[in-house]
Design a protein around this motif. Structure first.
Motif, PDB file in Angstrom:
ATOM      1  N   SER A   5     -26.590  -1.856  12.532  1.00 43.18           N
ATOM      2  CA  SER A   5     -26.880  -3.160  11.931  1.00 43.18           C
ATOM      3  C   SER A   5     -25.880  -4.206  12.415  1.00 43.18           C
ATOM      4  CB  SER A   5     -26.825  -3.063  10.411  1.00 43.18           C
ATOM      5  OG  SER A   5     -25.477  -2.918   9.986  1.00 43.18           O
ATOM      6  N   ASP A   6     -26.279  -5.466  12.294  1.00 41.06           N
ATOM      7  CA  ASP A   6     -25.369  -6.563  12.628  1.00 41.06           C
ATOM      8  C   ASP A   6     -24.098  -6.471  11.780  1.00 41.06           C
ATOM      9  OD1 ASP A   6     -27.263  -7.517  14.400  1.00 41.06           O
ATOM     10  OD2 ASP A   6     -28.029  -9.053  13.028  1.00 41.06           O
ATOM     11  N   GLN A   7     -24.276  -6.137  10.505  1.00 37.45           N
ATOM     12  CA  GLN A   7     -23.132  -6.084   9.588  1.00 37.45           C
ATOM     13  C   GLN A   7     -22.115  -5.031  10.030  1.00 37.45           C
ATOM     14  OE1 GLN A   7     -22.782  -8.424   7.009  1.00 37.45           O
ATOM     15  NE2 GLN A   7     -20.695  -7.641   7.129  1.00 37.45           N
ATOM     16  N   ILE A  10     -20.076  -6.766  12.589  1.00 38.55           N
ATOM     17  CA  ILE A  10     -19.292  -7.825  11.940  1.00 38.55           C
ATOM     18  C   ILE A  10     -18.081  -7.209  11.252  1.00 38.55           C
ATOM     19  CG2 ILE A  10     -19.319  -9.517  10.059  1.00 38.55           C
ATOM     20  CD1 ILE A  10     -22.339  -9.987  10.824  1.00 38.55           C
ATOM     21  N   ASP A  11     -18.315  -6.127  10.524  1.00 39.37           N
ATOM     22  CA  ASP A  11     -17.214  -5.450   9.825  1.00 39.37           C
ATOM     23  C   ASP A  11     -16.161  -4.940  10.810  1.00 39.37           C
ATOM     24  OD1 ASP A  11     -18.471  -5.965   7.416  1.00 39.37           O
ATOM     25  OD2 ASP A  11     -19.354  -3.953   7.243  1.00 39.37           O
ATOM     26  N   GLY A  66     -23.190 -13.492   4.497  1.00 39.74           N
ATOM     27  CA  GLY A  66     -24.308 -12.561   4.394  1.00 39.74           C
ATOM     28  C   GLY A  66     -25.431 -13.043   3.494  1.00 39.74           C
ATOM     29  N   LYS A  69     -29.613 -13.805   6.980  1.00 34.68           N
ATOM     30  CA  LYS A  69     -29.446 -12.851   8.072  1.00 34.68           C
ATOM     31  C   LYS A  69     -28.452 -13.416   9.090  1.00 34.68           C
ATOM     32  CE  LYS A  69     -34.100 -12.141   8.638  1.00 34.68           C
ATOM     33  NZ  LYS A  69     -35.232 -11.743   9.432  1.00 34.68           N
ATOM     34  N   PHE A  70     -27.743 -12.544   9.767  1.00 38.00           N
ATOM     35  CA  PHE A  70     -26.797 -12.978  10.792  1.00 38.00           C
ATOM     36  C   PHE A  70     -27.508 -13.817  11.846  1.00 38.00           C
ATOM     37  CE2 PHE A  70     -24.726 -12.350  14.928  1.00 38.00           C
ATOM     38  CZ  PHE A  70     -23.494 -12.917  14.647  1.00 38.00           C
TER      39      PHE A  70
END
Length: 195
Positions: A5-7, A10-11, A66, A69-70
């Motif tokens: 996922s994008d997240q 990002i994390d 968040g 959506k990214f």
């Protein structure tokens, strides 16, 4: 193909793994470039604005909450950077003379956009979209090619839903006016009618 996922990326970036941002760039660079190019209408400038978009996204990543959506957040940055580039260049857009289009012809718009999806026609579509004013080119691109909802487009460009719907309707009419010289002979030939 990477299905994280994008997240996830990002994390990782926020945890100090700056190289993880390259995965997000790779995932969205083509789409961002397309949106920007259709607004600024200059390949070199579009490349620069797209690069600026990713620099800004990287610098602002800690502010991404968040809520959206990214991709929507990223397109918002691309849209604003494109507007900034247009203003900075003080480009004057020549108004296209748009013919009056009957409502009957408007029904062909949706068919026309679907009909022109194969490879040899993508250039015609792209060239035609480039003739639209910047904001309308962005809305058409986001709605039809990036498959963003009206709600997501509202978040990206900051207009009301009603304004987006009106611009989308007018943009489709203008796009049809530009495309109809390519489309009508082929649709008529396909249906066995002569023009």
């Amino acid at each position: 193909m990477n299905h994280q996922s994008d997240q996830y990326y990002i994390d990782k970036v926020l945890a100090g793994e700056v190289n993880a941002f390259s995965e997000l760039v790779e995932r969205y660079q083509s789409l961002v470039h397309t949106v920007v190019l259709r607004m600024v209408k200059n390949k070199e400038q579009a490349e620069e604005v797209a690069q600026d978009t990713f620099v800004k996204a990287y610098q602002s990543l800690s502010k991404y909450r968040g809520d959206a959506k990214f991709s929507t957040w990223l397109y918002t940055i691309a849209y604003r950077k494109s507007l900034d580039a247009i203003k900075a260049a003080k480009r004057m857009m020549a108004s296209e003379i748009i013919e009056d289009i009957s409502e009957g012809e408007m029904e062909l718009v949706n068919d026309a956009l679907g009909y022109l999806q194969n490879k040899e026609r993508k250039q015609i579509i792209s060239d035609s979209i480039m003739k639209l004013p910047e904001d309308e080119a962005a809305i058409i691109t986001l709605y039809y090619f990036e498959e963003k909802s009206v709600k997501e487009i509202v978040e990206i460009i900051g207009l009301t839903a009603d304004n987006v719907k009106i611009k989308l309707y007018r943009s489709r009419k203008k796009l049809y006016s530009i495309l109809k010289y390519y489309i009508l002979p082929e649709i008529s030939a396909e249906n066995g009618r002569a023009i």
